[in-house]
Scaffold this motif. Structure first.
Motif, PDB file in Angstrom:
ATOM      1  N   LEU A  45       0.773  -1.333  -0.100  1.00 44.16           N
ATOM      2  CA  LEU A  45       0.014   0.045  -0.091  1.00 44.16           C
ATOM      3  C   LEU A  45       0.912   1.351  -0.015  1.00 44.16           C
ATOM      4  N   SER A  46       1.966   1.281  -0.854  1.00 49.92           N
ATOM      5  CA  SER A  46       2.855   2.289  -1.035  1.00 49.92           C
ATOM      6  C   SER A  46       3.859   2.682  -0.042  1.00 49.92           C
ATOM      7  N   VAL A  47       3.959   1.727   1.082  1.00 50.72           N
ATOM      8  CA  VAL A  47       5.020   1.848   2.073  1.00 50.72           C
ATOM      9  C   VAL A  47       6.109   1.612   1.569  1.00 50.72           C
ATOM     10  N   TRP A  48       6.175   0.651   0.749  1.00 56.49           N
ATOM     11  CA  TRP A  48       7.534   0.337   0.180  1.00 56.49           C
ATOM     12  C   TRP A  48       7.980   1.286  -0.713  1.00 56.49           C
ATOM     13  N   TYR A  49       7.122   2.054  -1.389  1.00 54.85           N
ATOM     14  CA  TYR A  49       7.721   3.276  -2.188  1.00 54.85           C
ATOM     15  C   TYR A  49       8.604   4.171  -1.448  1.00 54.85           C
ATOM     16  N   LEU A  50       8.016   4.523  -0.326  1.00 55.16           N
ATOM     17  CA  LEU A  50       8.826   5.308   0.893  1.00 55.16           C
ATOM     18  C   LEU A  50      10.324   4.642   1.110  1.00 55.16           C
ATOM     19  N   ILE A  51      10.152   3.400   1.523  1.00 60.51           N
ATOM     20  CA  ILE A  51      11.493   2.673   1.905  1.00 60.51           C
ATOM     21  C   ILE A  51      12.323   2.756   0.646  1.00 60.51           C
ATOM     22  N   ASP A  52      11.875   2.531  -0.364  1.00 61.98           N
ATOM     23  CA  ASP A  52      12.695   2.293  -1.578  1.00 61.98           C
ATOM     24  C   ASP A  52      13.441   3.763  -1.796  1.00 61.98           C
ATOM     25  N   LEU A  53      12.698   4.756  -1.405  1.00 60.73           N
ATOM     26  CA  LEU A  53      13.002   6.150  -1.910  1.00 60.73           C
ATOM     27  C   LEU A  53      14.269   6.322  -0.833  1.00 60.73           C
TER      28      LEU A  53
END
Length: 74
Positions: A45-53
């Motif tokens: 739910l887009s949490v991994w997007y922030l981690i990847d960033l």
């Protein structure tokens, strides 16, 4: 500019190589685990997007510092 050099002790390169292999194995394990979690949670739910960033920012900084070291050493 003053350049300080040192001669590494015996076996230093071998020890460094072992550390490098362990870091690479951990990184591969982390990437594989993260990929599995992404698949199971539909992207988290887009949490991994922030981690990847944040991971990409750290990797970019390390790569830029390595290039800067190469330029300075020349």
């Amino acid at each position: 500019m003053i350049l300080i050099t040192f001669k590494p002790r015996e076996g230093f390169a071998k020890h460094f190589q072992k550390q490098k292999v362990l870091r690479e194995a951990f990184a591969r394990h982390f990437i594989a685990t993260k990929t599995i979690f992404k698949l199971l949670t539909f992207g988290g739910l887009s949490v991994w997007y922030l981690i990847d960033l944040f991971l990409i920012m750290g990797a970019t900084k390390r790569k830029n510092m390595k290039k800067l070291e190469e330029i300075v050493r020349k």
